[in-house]
Design a protein around this motif. Structure first.
Motif, PDB file in Angstrom:
ATOM      1  N   TRP A  38       0.946  -1.150   0.121  1.00 25.50           N
ATOM      2  CA  TRP A  38      -0.022   0.126  -0.121  1.00 25.50           C
ATOM      3  C   TRP A  38       0.774   1.390  -0.057  1.00 25.50           C
ATOM      4  O   TRP A  38       0.592   2.339  -0.568  1.00 25.50           O
ATOM      5  N   ILE A  39       2.027   1.238   0.454  1.00 27.41           N
ATOM      6  CA  ILE A  39       2.940   2.489   0.478  1.00 27.41           C
ATOM      7  C   ILE A  39       3.348   2.501  -1.131  1.00 27.41           C
ATOM      8  O   ILE A  39       3.283   3.768  -1.249  1.00 27.41           O
ATOM      9  N   ALA A 125      -6.239   7.050   4.970  1.00 27.68           N
ATOM     10  CA  ALA A 125      -6.732   6.138   5.923  1.00 27.68           C
ATOM     11  C   ALA A 125      -6.413   4.653   5.654  1.00 27.68           C
ATOM     12  O   ALA A 125      -6.467   3.975   6.569  1.00 27.68           O
ATOM     13  N   ILE A 126      -5.998   4.407   4.244  1.00 26.37           N
ATOM     14  CA  ILE A 126      -5.680   2.909   4.270  1.00 26.37           C
ATOM     15  C   ILE A 126      -4.378   2.456   5.033  1.00 26.37           C
ATOM     16  O   ILE A 126      -4.304   1.429   5.696  1.00 26.37           O
ATOM     17  N   LEU A 127      -3.443   3.577   4.781  1.00 28.94           N
ATOM     18  CA  LEU A 127      -2.181   3.168   5.361  1.00 28.94           C
ATOM     19  C   LEU A 127      -2.192   3.060   7.078  1.00 28.94           C
ATOM     20  O   LEU A 127      -1.861   2.422   7.556  1.00 28.94           O
ATOM     21  N   LEU A 128      -3.028   4.034   7.493  1.00 33.67           N
ATOM     22  CA  LEU A 128      -3.488   4.110   8.822  1.00 33.67           C
ATOM     23  C   LEU A 128      -4.044   2.927   9.376  1.00 33.67           C
ATOM     24  O   LEU A 128      -3.651   2.306  10.319  1.00 33.67           O
ATOM     25  N   ALA A 129      -4.968   2.120   8.642  1.00 34.50           N
ATOM     26  CA  ALA A 129      -5.771   0.953   8.827  1.00 34.50           C
ATOM     27  C   ALA A 129      -4.534  -0.049   8.866  1.00 34.50           C
ATOM     28  O   ALA A 129      -4.641  -0.978   9.544  1.00 34.50           O
ATOM     29  N   LEU A 134      -1.334  -3.921  11.472  1.00 36.50           N
ATOM     30  CA  LEU A 134      -0.092  -4.531  11.903  1.00 36.50           C
ATOM     31  C   LEU A 134       0.229  -4.721  13.190  1.00 36.50           C
ATOM     32  O   LEU A 134       0.735  -5.680  13.867  1.00 36.50           O
ATOM     33  N   ILE A 135      -0.049  -3.585  13.917  1.00 34.02           N
ATOM     34  CA  ILE A 135       0.287  -3.558  15.323  1.00 34.02           C
ATOM     35  C   ILE A 135      -0.774  -4.531  16.255  1.00 34.02           C
ATOM     36  O   ILE A 135      -0.301  -4.899  17.237  1.00 34.02           O
TER      37      ILE A 135
END
Length: 334
Positions: A38-39, A125-129, A134-135
């Protein structure tokens, strides 16, 4: 070309997930690759956005009131044009005003900025999700263990449990779950009977293999007996049972050290040892007191469970009757 690279990367992501499942890895490589995917998508959108912003202005003949005309980069090198375009697109996608030079002129430029801000918000929003997932998914059992551990601490503090007892309870939890929380009984019950027997055999068969009178026993009998083993944890200085107590179970030490002390007898028991075998074969009371000298992990088989299994395999009665008779002869000779 960018789309083709993305397709190759997504194929790599699927291959990595399959490889992790096949080899039972728990390294989280696929999750990091998913975030990296996604990055790369965000960077590709940024590149397209930058190129589109400069293209729209170029098609209009670079008006003086456009952002290219105001920055006076029309005759600059390609590197300078691309750098300013990337900066402007990134500012729009991040909803920052650093790259804004006045209000966009012309309907086309306004729509480009609108689309830039919209795609930027979606990518953010996608990267934050992805980062949040992941965490959240990293070491899930450890996170549950910490929550349970803190709940126990609050319970003990609320009821004003003495410090020494409180530390013993927490130490017990630490040795019981070793930093990871899971319900072993629930997990085993959810497996098919064949898989459950294989897992239990892997965990416990080597312990029972050390017991002489279980050797050469019927395989089905041993599988049934293994399924009835109960797992326990104890702390150092805990008394497992006292001399003279009624024997209700046999014990198999997985890890730790115990001491058996009776009349003029003291025996050290370590990993793989067993004790109390006659308690499930006869009605004799305990002849020694067994105490844990270190934190121990062990399994037990109760007399009731042993007899229940024996009823299913009556042919094994003769085998164990012979063993009891031999043991009694040895005691008489000694």
């Amino acid at each position: 070309m960018g789309l083709l690279r993305l397709l190759r990367f997504s194929s790599l992501l699927r291959y990595t997930k399959s490889w992790e499942e096949l080899h039972h890895w728990n390294m989280g490589i696929s999750r990091f690759l998913g975030l990296g995917y996604w990055i790369i998508v965000a960077i590709l959108f940024l590149h397209w956005n930058a190129c589109l912003q400069y293209l729209i202005v170029s098609l209009q003949g670079v008006p003086k009131n456009s952002w290219v005309g105001l920055l006076n980069i029309k005759d600059k090198s390609l590197k300078v044009k691309y750098s300013f375009s990337i900066f402007r697109a990134l500012c729009h996608m991040m909803c920052l005003d650093y790259g804004t030079i006045g209000i966009p002129t012309g309907a086309s430029e306004i729509w480009v900025v609108n689309i830039s801000m919209l795609t930027g918000s979606i990518m953010y929003a996608i990267l934050l999700a992805q980062v949040t997932a992941l965490i959240a998914n990293a070491n899930a059992s450890k996170r549950v263990y910490r929550e349970k551990f803190n709940a126990y601490k609050e319970f003990l503090r609320h009821h004003h449990i003495p410090k020494e007892l409180r530390l013993r309870v927490l130490d017990y939890l630490a040795h019981q779950f070793r930093g990871k929380w899971f319900n072993e009984s629930m997990i085993l019950n959810e497996l098919s009977q064949a898989l459950r027997e294989e897992v239990i055999n892997h965990n416990c068969s080597r312990l029972m293999a050390n017991v002489p009178f279980f050797k050469n026993c019927d395989e089905n009998f041993m599988n049934s007996l293994l399924s009835k083993l109960k797992f326990h944890v104890c702390q150092s200085a805990n008394v497992i049972y006292h001399k003279g107590a009624i024997g209700r179970y046999m014990l198999f030490i997985e890890k730790g050290i115990m001491v058996s002390e009776g009349d003029n007898i003291s025996k050290k028991l370590t990993d793989g040892d067993f004790i109390g075998e006659m308690s499930i074969l006869t009605d004799k009371v305990r002849e020694a007191t067994v105490t844990a000298t270190t934190p121990c992990r062990f399994y037990t088989i109760s007399k009731d469970d042993f007899n229940e299994t024996l009823e299913l395999y009556p042919k094994m009665n003769e085998h164990f009757e012979r063993i009891v008779a031999e043991r009694q002869e040895e005691l008489q000779d000694s």
